[in-house]
Design a protein around this motif. Structure first.
Motif, mmCIF file in Angstrom:
data_model
loop_
_atom_site.group_PDB
_atom_site.id
_atom_site.type_symbol
_atom_site.label_atom_id
_atom_site.label_comp_id
_atom_site.label_asym_id
_atom_site.label_seq_id
_atom_site.Cartn_x
_atom_site.Cartn_y
_atom_site.Cartn_z
ATOM 1 N N GLU A 16 -2.066 -10.127 -9.609
ATOM 2 C CA GLU A 16 -2.417 -8.991 -8.757
ATOM 3 C C GLU A 16 -1.945 -9.226 -7.320
ATOM 4 O O GLU A 16 -1.413 -8.325 -6.657
ATOM 5 C CB GLU A 16 -3.934 -8.755 -8.781
ATOM 6 N N VAL A 19 1.734 -8.814 -7.185
ATOM 7 C CA VAL A 19 2.085 -7.401 -7.239
ATOM 8 C C VAL A 19 1.807 -6.761 -5.882
ATOM 9 O O VAL A 19 2.620 -5.978 -5.365
ATOM 10 C CB VAL A 19 1.313 -6.694 -8.373
ATOM 11 N N GLU A 20 0.653 -7.094 -5.303
ATOM 12 C CA GLU A 20 0.318 -6.541 -3.991
ATOM 13 C C GLU A 20 1.337 -6.988 -2.933
ATOM 14 O O GLU A 20 1.753 -6.201 -2.081
ATOM 15 C CB GLU A 20 -1.097 -6.976 -3.583
ATOM 16 N N GLN A 21 1.737 -8.255 -3.006
ATOM 17 C CA GLN A 21 2.731 -8.762 -2.057
ATOM 18 C C GLN A 21 4.075 -8.047 -2.243
ATOM 19 O O GLN A 21 4.740 -7.670 -1.276
ATOM 20 C CB GLN A 21 2.952 -10.269 -2.251
ATOM 21 N N ALA A 22 4.445 -7.859 -3.492
ATOM 22 C CA ALA A 22 5.706 -7.174 -3.778
ATOM 23 C C ALA A 22 5.644 -5.728 -3.269
ATOM 24 O O ALA A 22 6.611 -5.214 -2.696
ATOM 25 C CB ALA A 22 6.009 -7.206 -5.269
ATOM 26 N N GLN A 23 4.477 -5.078 -3.491
ATOM 27 C CA GLN A 23 4.315 -3.715 -2.996
ATOM 28 C C GLN A 23 4.365 -3.672 -1.466
ATOM 29 O O GLN A 23 4.975 -2.786 -0.871
ATOM 30 C CB GLN A 23 2.986 -3.114 -3.490
ATOM 31 N N ALA A 24 3.698 -4.649 -0.858
ATOM 32 C CA ALA A 24 3.691 -4.704 0.613
ATOM 33 C C ALA A 24 5.113 -4.920 1.147
ATOM 34 O O ALA A 24 5.524 -4.302 2.140
ATOM 35 C CB ALA A 24 2.760 -5.804 1.100
ATOM 36 N N GLN A 25 5.839 -5.804 0.456
ATOM 37 C CA GLN A 25 7.225 -6.049 0.875
ATOM 38 C C GLN A 25 8.086 -4.800 0.669
ATOM 39 O O GLN A 25 8.916 -4.457 1.508
ATOM 40 C CB GLN A 25 7.816 -7.225 0.087
ATOM 41 N N ALA A 26 7.873 -4.109 -0.421
ATOM 42 C CA ALA A 26 8.622 -2.889 -0.691
ATOM 43 C C ALA A 26 8.296 -1.825 0.347
ATOM 44 O O ALA A 26 9.182 -1.115 0.858
ATOM 45 C CB ALA A 26 8.329 -2.374 -2.098
ATOM 46 N N GLU A 27 7.012 -1.698 0.671
ATOM 47 C CA GLU A 27 6.615 -0.727 1.698
ATOM 48 C C GLU A 27 7.198 -1.093 3.065
ATOM 49 O O GLU A 27 7.638 -0.232 3.808
ATOM 50 C CB GLU A 27 5.084 -0.646 1.773
ATOM 51 N N GLN A 30 10.823 -0.274 3.043
ATOM 52 C CA GLN A 30 10.998 1.179 3.145
ATOM 53 C C GLN A 30 10.702 1.645 4.570
ATOM 54 O O GLN A 30 11.396 2.502 5.113
ATOM 55 C CB GLN A 30 10.053 1.873 2.149
#
Length: 188
Positions: A16, A19-27, A30
């Protein structure tokens, strides 16, 4: 093989977090892309600045072109006005010689003298038609731009100081520009 429930939870937690880190990096990536890409207002301001620069360059080029055209017109006008200047300078000694010949001849009624007079009149008329005017300043105030003083003479009755007493050689103007200054004596 049975895994321990706590280990499973820890793995899920790690997953989790990943995933959160990957999402944060993606955000964040972006957001950087959005920040790097100028807004519509910024694009409009840049386009308006470019239009102003191009308009200034255009106006400067048009002004330079107009100045070049005007200078060319002025140069052409001067060329037309003074095209005969060199020829006219070369003709002045001829006029002087004809004048001297007529002075020496006096009032004789000789066909040759009459021919010289006619030639002299035609030459002077041709010079005048070409924009030339003679300078014969007897009695006028001395003007160093049109007269060349050769000598100073004492004042005689009726003569004013600084005025031309005698003309030794007439001068000539071509379109209001001195072609040859008049050679004169000036009253002291």
């Amino acid at each position: 093989m049975n895994e321990h429930p706590e280990t499973k939870r820890e793995e899920e937690k790690v997953n989790e977090e990943a995933v959160e880190q990957a999402q944060a990096q993606a955000e964040a990536a972006q957001a950087e892309e959005v920040a790097a890409e100028p807004s519509v207002e910024e694009q409009l301001a840049a386009a308006q600045a470019q239009v102003a620069t191009l308009q200034d360059s255009y106006l400067r080029a048009m002004a330079e072109m107009e100045n070049t055209r005007r200078r060319a017109d002025e140069a052409l006008e001067r060329a037309h006005k003074f095209a005969v200047e060199k020829f006219a300078k070369n003709m002045l000694p001829v006029i002087d010689s004809l004048e001297k010949a007529l002075e020496v001849a006096g009032d004789e009624k000789n066909p040759i003298i009459e021919g010289v007079e006619a030639t002299y009149r035609q030459l002077v008329k041709a010079m005048e038609m070409s924009g030339m005017v003679e300078i014969n300043p007897v009695g006028e105030k001395f003007d160093p731009t049109k007269h060349q003083a050769i000598t100073m003479v004492p004042a005689m009755e009726g003569q004013e100081s600084g005025h031309v007493a005698q003309v030794f050689q007439r001068g000539w103007l071509i379109n209001d520009r001195v072609l040859r200054a008049a050679l004169v004596s000036v009253v002291q």
